[in-house]
Design a protein around this motif. Structure first.
Motif, PDB file in Angstrom:
ATOM      1  N   SER A  91       0.803  -1.222   0.000  1.00 54.45           N
ATOM      2  CA  SER A  91       0.000   0.000   0.000  1.00 54.45           C
ATOM      3  C   SER A  91       0.832   1.267   0.000  1.00 54.45           C
ATOM      4  CB  SER A  91      -0.931   0.002   1.216  1.00 54.45           C
ATOM      5  OG  SER A  91      -0.180  -0.073   2.421  1.00 54.45           O
ATOM      6  N   ASP A 125       1.930   1.892  -3.634  1.00 55.73           N
ATOM      7  CA  ASP A 125       0.784   2.177  -4.490  1.00 55.73           C
ATOM      8  C   ASP A 125       0.174   3.531  -4.171  1.00 55.73           C
ATOM      9  OD1 ASP A 125      -1.187   1.384  -6.523  1.00 55.73           O
ATOM     10  OD2 ASP A 125      -2.582   1.356  -4.837  1.00 55.73           O
ATOM     11  N   ARG A 126       0.163   3.905  -2.899  1.00 54.19           N
ATOM     12  CA  ARG A 126      -0.384   5.206  -2.501  1.00 54.19           C
ATOM     13  C   ARG A 126       0.408   6.347  -3.133  1.00 54.19           C
ATOM     14  NH1 ARG A 126      -0.059   5.040   3.343  1.00 54.19           N
ATOM     15  NH2 ARG A 126      -1.469   3.277   3.057  1.00 54.19           N
ATOM     16  N   LYS A 164      -0.399   6.300  -6.972  1.00 51.94           N
ATOM     17  CA  LYS A 164      -1.784   6.710  -7.224  1.00 51.94           C
ATOM     18  C   LYS A 164      -1.943   8.220  -7.052  1.00 51.94           C
ATOM     19  CE  LYS A 164      -6.510   5.787  -5.608  1.00 51.94           C
ATOM     20  NZ  LYS A 164      -7.339   5.002  -4.647  1.00 51.94           N
ATOM     21  N   ARG A 165      -1.394   8.750  -5.966  1.00 50.72           N
ATOM     22  CA  ARG A 165      -1.509  10.192  -5.704  1.00 50.72           C
ATOM     23  C   ARG A 165      -0.726  11.001  -6.732  1.00 50.72           C
ATOM     24  NH1 ARG A 165      -0.758  10.215   0.919  1.00 50.72           N
ATOM     25  NH2 ARG A 165      -2.891   9.531   1.436  1.00 50.72           N
ATOM     26  N   ARG A 224      -2.730  11.052  -9.946  1.00 50.13           N
ATOM     27  CA  ARG A 224      -3.912  11.905  -9.730  1.00 50.13           C
ATOM     28  C   ARG A 224      -3.542  13.379  -9.752  1.00 50.13           C
ATOM     29  NH1 ARG A 224      -5.611  11.959  -3.772  1.00 50.13           N
ATOM     30  NH2 ARG A 224      -3.791  13.358  -3.831  1.00 50.13           N
ATOM     31  N   HIS A 234      -4.469   9.168 -16.581  1.00 49.47           N
ATOM     32  CA  HIS A 234      -4.414   7.749 -16.253  1.00 49.47           C
ATOM     33  C   HIS A 234      -5.051   6.946 -17.379  1.00 49.47           C
ATOM     34  CE1 HIS A 234      -8.628   8.330 -15.008  1.00 49.47           C
ATOM     35  NE2 HIS A 234      -8.747   7.020 -15.116  1.00 49.47           N
ATOM     36  N   LYS A 244      -8.295   1.337 -15.501  1.00 50.39           N
ATOM     37  CA  LYS A 244      -8.318   1.117 -14.060  1.00 50.39           C
ATOM     38  C   LYS A 244      -7.051   0.387 -13.619  1.00 50.39           C
ATOM     39  CE  LYS A 244     -13.370   0.784 -13.741  1.00 50.39           C
ATOM     40  NZ  LYS A 244     -14.518  -0.067 -13.309  1.00 50.39           N
ATOM     41  N   ALA A 245      -6.791   0.437 -12.325  1.00 53.21           N
ATOM     42  CA  ALA A 245      -5.678  -0.340 -11.776  1.00 53.21           C
ATOM     43  C   ALA A 245      -5.893  -1.817 -12.099  1.00 53.21           C
ATOM     44  CB  ALA A 245      -5.584  -0.134 -10.269  1.00 53.21           C
ATOM     45  N   ARG A 281      -0.529   0.339 -12.316  1.00 51.27           N
ATOM     46  CA  ARG A 281      -1.165   1.599 -12.740  1.00 51.27           C
ATOM     47  C   ARG A 281      -0.429   2.124 -13.967  1.00 51.27           C
ATOM     48  NH1 ARG A 281      -4.884   3.119  -8.962  1.00 51.27           N
ATOM     49  NH2 ARG A 281      -4.611   2.174  -6.898  1.00 51.27           N
TER      50      ARG A 281
END
Length: 308
Positions: A242, A245-246, A249-250, A253, A278, A281-282, A302
């Motif tokens: 996590s 990935d966090r 992802k951020r 975004r 993006h 989806k992941a 991602r």
């Protein structure tokens, strides 16, 4: 010898390869699974630069380099991306960058590397065995608070303070030199065992991530990657926990939304830089892949594309 199974092999290469004549970087070459499939799909003009900290991965890369002149292996961290591309990229912009994060199966399965809490080996944990401080050296000198913070911040271990206290108390009697010794102390000190998970899992993960500066390297290279990508170039990142990935992802975004500007700033919305979008989806490993390789169960991929 451990057999390395490349996670999300076809999915990653399909997402990455948008230009058969392009220049690509495999930031975590490992045993070369992604790179070899990508080279199979590129033209004679296409090229791949591979990067890895692990000397054993470099040896595999040198064998591939001898077989295919379109490939170049570089020993170091992907935080050195710009340096390696400037040296070997022949002035081309990047068509794609792949990051397959975390530790590889050979690193986990070879006990002498010191990553495993299931096999006894020297307490090392360095991906680059030619540089940096070993886990043994760090555990011997770090304060109780430092150990607890590493377990909590990088391993998300809630019992970090209790485990750090047990480690410091034991090392005062006898220093830690072996992986199973450390794992046993953590196991006996841990108050809450998670189902189907060794009590030392999070602590070993945190220690490995900290010693190899994995999150720091990732954060430092993402902005640079976007700068170096050509328009339409792809960033593909496979994460395994996590924290990684966090960050990814951020990052995607934020680059897609653009800077959050004050409403009274005299700039049009369309003029605010939003360099990424993006793609889809992941993606997670299929049921069939997880059955073949249980380590793929936590993988998340991602994909983002540069649009300006």
């Amino acid at each position: 010898m451990s057999k390395h199974i490349t996670v999300l092999l076809h999915e990653a290469v399909e997402a990455l390869n948008q230009d058969p004549d392009g220049l690509y970087v495999d930031c975590t070459f490992g045993r070369g699974g992604h790179t070899k499939l990508l080279l199979d799909q590129l033209s004679e003009q296409g090229r791949v630069i591979g990067i890895d900290k692990d000397p054993r991965a470099i040896a595999t890369g040198q064998e591939l380099m001898a077989q295919d002149q379109r490939f170049q292996i570089c020993h170091g961290s992907f935080a050195q991306l710009r340096e390696f591309v400037e040296a070997h990229g022949q002035g081309k912009e990047l068509s794609g960058v792949l990051m397959d994060l975390g530790v590889s199966s050979p690193q986990l399965d070879e006990a002498e590397r010191g990553f495993s809490f299931m096999q006894d080996g020297p307490l090392d944990m360095r991906m680059n065995t030619e540089a940096g401080i070993t886990a043994q050296e760090w555990i011997a000198t770090a304060s109780e608070e430092e150990i607890a913070n590493v377990f909590y911040e990088f391993g998300e271990e809630r019992a970090s303070r209790r485990l750090a206290r047990a480690i410091v108390e034991r090392r005062a009697i006898e220093p830690f030199t072996r992986t199973l010794d450390l794992a046993e102390v953590i196991k006996h000190a841990h108050p809450r065992w998670e189902k189907n998970k060794h009590p030392a899992t999070r602590s070993f993960q945190g220690l490995r991530i900290f010693l190899n500066n994995e999150l720091g390297d990732l954060e430092s290279v993402l902005d640079e990657t976007v700068e170096m990508l050509a328009k339409g170039g792809r960033l593909v990142v496979i994460s395994f926990h996590s924290l990684e990935d966090r960050i990814v992802k951020r990052f995607i975004r934020d680059k897609e939304k653009g800077p959050q500007l004050p409403p009274d700033l005299p700039i049009m919305e369309q003029d605010a830089p939003r360099p990424l979008k993006h793609i889809g989806k992941a993606i997670k490993a299929s049921k069939e892949e997880v059955e073949q390789n249980v380590r793929s169960r936590s993988a998340i991929m991602r994909v983002a594309e540069k649009r300006i």
